[in-house]
Motif scaffolding. Structure first.
Motif, PDB file in Angstrom:
ATOM      1  N   VAL A  53       1.932   7.284  -8.771  1.00 33.72           N
ATOM      2  CA  VAL A  53       1.661   7.997  -7.632  1.00 33.72           C
ATOM      3  C   VAL A  53       2.630   8.541  -6.940  1.00 33.72           C
ATOM      4  O   VAL A  53       2.691   9.594  -6.630  1.00 33.72           O
ATOM      5  N   LYS A 102       0.740   1.484 -10.996  1.00 34.26           N
ATOM      6  CA  LYS A 102      -0.146   2.697 -10.417  1.00 34.26           C
ATOM      7  C   LYS A 102       0.600   3.218  -9.291  1.00 34.26           C
ATOM      8  O   LYS A 102       0.712   4.364  -9.213  1.00 34.26           O
ATOM      9  N   LEU A 103       1.234   2.430  -8.350  1.00 32.24           N
ATOM     10  CA  LEU A 103       1.778   2.840  -7.322  1.00 32.24           C
ATOM     11  C   LEU A 103       3.233   3.844  -7.518  1.00 32.24           C
ATOM     12  O   LEU A 103       3.376   4.731  -7.134  1.00 32.24           O
ATOM     13  N   ALA A 134       0.768  -1.172  -0.071  1.00 36.67           N
ATOM     14  CA  ALA A 134       0.043  -0.128  -0.017  1.00 36.67           C
ATOM     15  C   ALA A 134       0.910   1.142  -0.125  1.00 36.67           C
ATOM     16  O   ALA A 134       2.153   0.927   0.295  1.00 36.67           O
ATOM     17  N   ILE A 161      -2.946  10.968   0.284  1.00 30.77           N
ATOM     18  CA  ILE A 161      -3.262   9.909  -0.683  1.00 30.77           C
ATOM     19  C   ILE A 161      -3.007   8.418   0.215  1.00 30.77           C
ATOM     20  O   ILE A 161      -2.043   8.136   1.001  1.00 30.77           O
ATOM     21  N   TYR A 162      -3.974   7.717  -0.301  1.00 31.68           N
ATOM     22  CA  TYR A 162      -3.815   6.465   0.266  1.00 31.68           C
ATOM     23  C   TYR A 162      -4.358   5.227  -0.702  1.00 31.68           C
ATOM     24  O   TYR A 162      -5.328   5.465  -1.359  1.00 31.68           O
ATOM     25  N   GLU A 163      -3.203   4.435  -1.331  1.00 35.63           N
ATOM     26  CA  GLU A 163      -3.504   3.370  -2.146  1.00 35.63           C
ATOM     27  C   GLU A 163      -3.588   2.015  -1.209  1.00 35.63           C
ATOM     28  O   GLU A 163      -2.936   1.775  -0.809  1.00 35.63           O
ATOM     29  N   HIS A 212      -0.753  -2.873 -10.374  1.00 34.77           N
ATOM     30  CA  HIS A 212      -0.716  -2.213  -9.087  1.00 34.77           C
ATOM     31  C   HIS A 212       0.592  -1.425  -8.922  1.00 34.77           C
ATOM     32  O   HIS A 212       0.652  -0.425  -8.366  1.00 34.77           O
TER      33      HIS A 212
END
Lengths: 280, 220
Positions: free
Chosen positions: A136, A132-133, A109, A119-121, A129
């Motif tokens: 971010v 994506k991370l 995460a 922001i929290y993924e 993922h």
């Protein structure tokens, strides 16, 4: 290359980290008397031959690790030129961690924090993922004041399983509150690692000169002659660093200090090793 | 009373402000430095910048004081212990050895004392001061007390020297004399005679006694 944080994790799939639950794998743990319903494939016939009692072999279930990487994005992190910039360093460190962990099959995460959790993924382990991370993380830019403690309190509500929380910050905020929050995390059986990012100027003050220091977050101004005040400043700052390091390590958290003027390629492996991550 | 012999130099007093202006113009401007946190700098800053400011302040005061001293030196300050009010009359009586010369049944000195008495009496003893001069100028006193002191003095024994210049300096320093009487045999060096009457703003009357001088007033 991969690594595993020392400790026990409640993962969702089988992996390379020890789990609190017992299961079936290559790692033998102990014997247990046979109960009705147990899989007879795991009966140990040699023990039966010796004792005429049924025992099943227990194995340590190995699972994956859940990690939450938290990057401090407050204004104080935007210090240093070029590759010595603290926020840039934090982003590179976070990206490296995310990449290695997801490649290894762990759930990762990501969160960025200033005076709140911004922001929290949520954790995931898919390659999509990872991309994506990384995006971010790359988009994180410094802004706002530091209140890591509040941000961590917000994060605490989102973690429902044992997680390794990796905080990347300069910790230039109310130290006592941070330490208290970290202790709470550890009490809730989370793992906690702090990567303390510092610039060389923070450790030694800039070279001699008549400066008007302006706080990047509060705008407070302090006129100072760097050469004359360096001694007192270093003494106070060293005391602060030692206090943090001792408190964190004594409470069971991992701590490693990064100097942004050093070689990142050498610092990251060393930092991971010192904070209890072992290379596999 | 403090007086300035070269009062025009006091116009230079504003120069004392020059060090202040130079200090303000050349003061090292601080480089603005954005720092992650000034939390640990506060204590050190309080201590060190205080010392720094005191040192600068002392230097500034010393520089200003130096300029003030220079201006005052140029203005030539003079402390006048005797400060007569305006409209004073000064009587300078020659008390040199040459005043012992005999004039008929008397001496030049006795005649000088008589002349001084008549001047003082004519003014009722007010607003006049008596000075004695030979090698130096000495205040005998004001009005009748000064006259009494004059009368009690023994016959002069010292020789005179540069009397003209001395009288001129005394009149110039006092500034407030409106009328000056000089009672003397004028046995001075020539330059002294000329200097003694070089103050046009003061009315000067000379009484010449004895053989050497002749009628000094007729020469003016």
């Amino acid at each position: 290359m991969g690594f595993a944080r020392k400790g026990v994790f409640e993962g969702t799939v089988s992996g390379r980290h020890p789990s609190p639950y017992r299961g079936y794998s290559l790692e033998f743990l102990s014997f247990r008397p046979y109960c009705q319903g147990d899989d007879i494939r795991y009966l140990d016939w040699k023990v039966y031959g010796r004792s005429e009692r049924f025992y099943v072999r227990q194995f340590e279930q190995e699972t994956n690790m859940r990690v939450c990487v938290v990057v401090d994005k407050s204004n104080s992190m935007d210090y240093g030129k070029g590759f010595q910039n603290k926020i840039l360093w934090a982003k590179v460190l976070a990206s490296t961690l995310i990449y290695i962990l997801i490649k290894r099959g762990d759930s990762v995460a990501f969160a960025s924090a200033s005076d709140r959790l911004e922001i929290y993924e949520p954790p995931a382990r898919a390659i999509s993922h990872l991309f994506k991370l990384l995006k971010v993380t790359a988009d994180v830019s410094a802004s706002g004041k530091t209140d890591i403690a509040s941000a961590l309190e917000g994060l605490g509500g989102k973690l429902n399983r044992r997680t390794a929380v990796v905080l990347i910050s300069d910790l230039l905020t109310e130290t006592d509150r941070i330490l208290k929050t970290v202790k709470n995390f550890i009490h809730q059986k989370h793992n906690f690692v702090v990567f303390h990012i510092l610039h060389r100027d923070e450790l030694n003050l800039p070279p001699a000169g008549n400066f008007l220091f302006v706080d990047k977050e509060t705008g407070e101004k302090i006129p100072i002659i760097a050469a004359k005040s360096a001694g007192a400043y270093k003494r106070d700052f060293r005391k602060f660093l030692l206090g943090i390091e001792n408190t964190l390590t004594n409470s069971g958290a991992g701590y490693y200090r990064f100097d942004t003027s050093a070689d990142i390629g050498l610092q990251i492996p060393m930092g991971l090793h010192r904070t209890g991550f072992s290379y596999l | 009373m403090l007086k300035f012999l070269n009062a025009s130099a006091l116009w230079l007093l504003p120069l004392a402000g020059v060090p202040l202006i130079v200090h303000l113009l050349t003061r090292k401007k601080s480089v603005v430095f954005y720092f992650p946190s000034v939390r640990f700098l506060k204590k050190a800053a309080r201590r060190k910048t205080f010392n720094f400011n005191i040192l600068n302040l002392i230097l500034l005061i010393l520089r200003t004081f130096a300029v003030l001293c220079l201006v005052l030196f140029l203005a030539r300050p003079s402390v006048v212990f005797f400060a007569p009010p305006s409209g004073e009359t000064a009587i300078f009586v020659d008390y040199s050895y040459s005043m012992n010369q005999r004039i008929k049944d008397s001496t030049a000195w006795r005649d000088a004392v008589d002349i001084a008495r008549s001047i003082v009496e004519s003014r009722g003893g007010k607003d006049c001061f008596l000075f004695l001069f030979n090698r130096k100028i000495e205040l005998a006193g004001g009005g009748f007390p000064g006259l009494d002191k004059l009368q009690s003095l023994p016959a002069p024994v010292e020789i005179s020297s540069a009397c003209g210049n001395m009288i001129a300096d005394a009149v110039r320093k006092a500034q407030d004399f409106k009328k000056v009487f000089i009672v003397s045999d004028f046995c001075w060096e020539p330059s002294g005679k000329k200097d003694a009457v070089k103050w046009p703003e003061v009315e000067t009357v000379c009484f010449s006694l004895g053989r050497r001088a002749g009628n000094y007033m007729s020469g003016m």
